[in-house]
Design an enzyme around this catalytic site. Structure first.
Site, short mmCIF file in Angstrom:
data_model
loop_
_atom_site.label_atom_id
_atom_site.label_comp_id
_atom_site.label_asym_id
_atom_site.label_seq_id
_atom_site.Cartn_x
_atom_site.Cartn_y
_atom_site.Cartn_z
N CYS A 1 0.32 -1.00 -0.18
CA CYS A 1 0.01 -0.17 -0.13
C CYS A 1 1.21 1.55 0.27
O CYS A 1 1.79 1.04 0.43
CB CYS A 1 -0.63 -0.21 1.38
SG CYS A 1 -1.60 1.63 1.08
N CYS B 1 0.98 4.10 2.50
CA CYS B 1 0.61 3.52 4.39
C CYS B 1 1.88 4.02 4.70
O CYS B 1 3.25 4.62 4.34
CB CYS B 1 0.99 1.88 4.61
SG CYS B 1 -0.31 0.68 4.86
N ASN C 1 -1.91 13.51 -7.43
CA ASN C 1 -2.02 12.11 -8.33
C ASN C 1 -1.09 11.46 -8.94
O ASN C 1 -0.61 12.56 -10.10
CB ASN C 1 -3.70 12.15 -8.98
CG ASN C 1 -4.44 11.22 -9.07
OD1 ASN C 1 -3.79 10.50 -9.72
ND2 ASN C 1 -5.50 10.76 -9.15
N GLY D 1 -14.54 2.46 -8.22
CA GLY D 1 -13.77 3.25 -8.73
C GLY D 1 -12.37 3.03 -7.85
O GLY D 1 -11.37 3.57 -8.33
N ALA D 2 -12.25 2.47 -6.95
CA ALA D 2 -11.65 2.85 -5.71
C ALA D 2 -10.02 2.31 -6.49
O ALA D 2 -10.63 1.05 -7.15
CB ALA D 2 -11.69 3.16 -4.27
N HIS E 1 -8.49 8.05 1.37
CA HIS E 1 -8.28 8.90 0.77
C HIS E 1 -9.36 10.07 0.07
O HIS E 1 -10.27 9.82 -0.04
CB HIS E 1 -7.01 8.61 -0.06
CG HIS E 1 -7.39 7.78 -1.56
ND1 HIS E 1 -7.86 6.17 -1.42
CD2 HIS E 1 -7.65 8.22 -2.37
CE1 HIS E 1 -8.07 6.07 -2.08
NE2 HIS E 1 -8.31 7.44 -3.30
N GLN F 1 -10.11 13.25 -2.54
CA GLN F 1 -9.15 13.58 -3.79
C GLN F 1 -9.74 14.84 -4.22
O GLN F 1 -10.77 15.12 -4.44
CB GLN F 1 -9.45 12.86 -5.27
CG GLN F 1 -8.80 11.22 -5.27
CD GLN F 1 -9.17 10.47 -6.57
OE1 GLN F 1 -8.28 11.23 -7.51
NE2 GLN F 1 -9.60 9.04 -6.72
N CYS G 1 -32.03 34.34 -0.50
CA CYS G 1 -31.17 32.87 -0.40
C CYS G 1 -31.83 31.61 -0.26
O CYS G 1 -32.45 31.37 0.53
CB CYS G 1 -29.49 33.23 0.33
SG CYS G 1 -29.38 31.21 -0.07
N HIS H 1 -25.17 32.30 6.78
CA HIS H 1 -25.14 32.41 4.88
C HIS H 1 -23.39 32.65 4.59
O HIS H 1 -23.18 33.65 5.05
CB HIS H 1 -25.37 33.64 4.69
CG HIS H 1 -25.46 33.87 3.18
ND1 HIS H 1 -26.29 33.16 2.19
CD2 HIS H 1 -24.90 34.46 2.81
CE1 HIS H 1 -26.05 33.08 1.37
NE2 HIS H 1 -25.28 34.14 1.40
#
Ligand SMILES: [Zn+2]
Ligand SMILES: [Zn+2]
Length: 281
Positions: A55, A58, A91, A174-175, A181, A183, A211, A255
């Site tokens: 990994c 780590c 990345n 999709g990991a 983690h 992104q 608002c 706000h």
């Protein structure tokens, strides 16, 4: 495993420039990044495991990721070595590339520009933990604070206009690595879904002079039908028109339009709110 190792050792500068192409019918911008197809794919259905497996996120594996952009570290520890609590790295397989010009151009009816932007990975803890909800509140607060730090820094880049923080959890999402983690993708365009939300809020404001989010908070607090958690500065509720089961929003009661304007005391509270919501889920 060797294949994975080779990819992590690859030189980032050799990657071809990704492209942003606009769909001429709906106006949606799409990132064309062929190099991302080469990112590590786990041989098992689930992402890379820590039980004996390799990994790169780590502690002790800092040399397996690109050099860190920022890390919250213990005193007397050095960058890209042990001793960090939260760590941000580029990345390794970026959807967008930070160096270069936008070079906006047309090709007949089509519009495109270079895929300029930032694509970073926030490694949320040094130990091999797969769930954000299992981290301590203090740890989660530091993750939220590093989100703020990165947004404040990238906002200075005049080419970039929108930042999105997200988490993919599990192979189905999709990991490719299970170590917890998030992104950050910062783009030179505003995604169409965000544009629609901003336009909708503006139309509401032009019509009623108020608002939409502040009104929504008032109504949800009054109705108490969909409120999940109510704290001094935040409200969490299931939206009236949820798109999927368990969709849950967290909104600041005051706000405010930009996450990066958040104050330290609010981040402390938000860390508790986020952990509570994740555990409830
Ligand atoms: Zn790990
Ligand atoms: Zn508001």
């Amino acid at each position: 495993m060797q294949e994975l190792h080779d990819f992590f050792a690859k030189d980032l500068r050799s990657l071809p420039m990704p492209e942003l192409r606009k769909d001429p019918i709906v106006g949606r911008w799409v990132i064309i990044a062929t190099e991302r197809a080469k990112r590590p794919v786990a041989p098992k259905p689930e992402p890379q495991s820590g039980d004996g497996g390799f990994c790169p996120f780590c502690e002790g594996q800092e040399d397996k990721t690109p050099h860190e952009i920022i890390a919250y570290r213990d005193r007397n520890t050095r960058p890209n070595e042990k001793g960090w609590r939260v760590r941000v790295v580029p990345n390794k397989f970026p959807a967008l590339q930070v160096e270069g010009d936008l070079h906006k151009r047309g090709d007949g009816i089509y519009d495109k520009m270079n895929g300029i932007g930032a694509h970073e990975v926030i490694i949320e803890c040094p130990q091999h933990e797969v769930t954000l909800a299992n981290l301590s509140e203090e740890n989660i607060r530091e993750v939220l604070w590093v989100y703020r730090d990165r947004l404040v820094d990238l906002k200075k880049d005049p080419r970039l206009v929108y930042g999105m923080l997200f988490k993919n959890v599990g192979a189905a999402a999709g990991a490719t690595l299970e170590h917890t983690h998030s992104q950050l993708i910062v783009t030179p365009i505003v995604p169409i879904s965000v544009w629609e939300e901003m336009t909708g809020a503006l139309e509401f404001f032009n019509y009623r002079g108020r608002c939409i989010y502040c009104d929504m908070i008032q109504q949800e607090l009054g109705a108490e039908k969909r409120v999940v958690l109510d704290t001094p500065n935040f409200i969490s509720f299931a939206p009236y028109a949820s798109r999927f089961p368990f969709e849950t929003w967290i909104l600041p009661k005051n706000h405010n339009s930009h996450f990066e304007n958040i104050q330290k005391t609010e981040v402390d509270e938000l860390g508790t709110v986020l952990k509570t919501i994740l555990l409830k889920l």
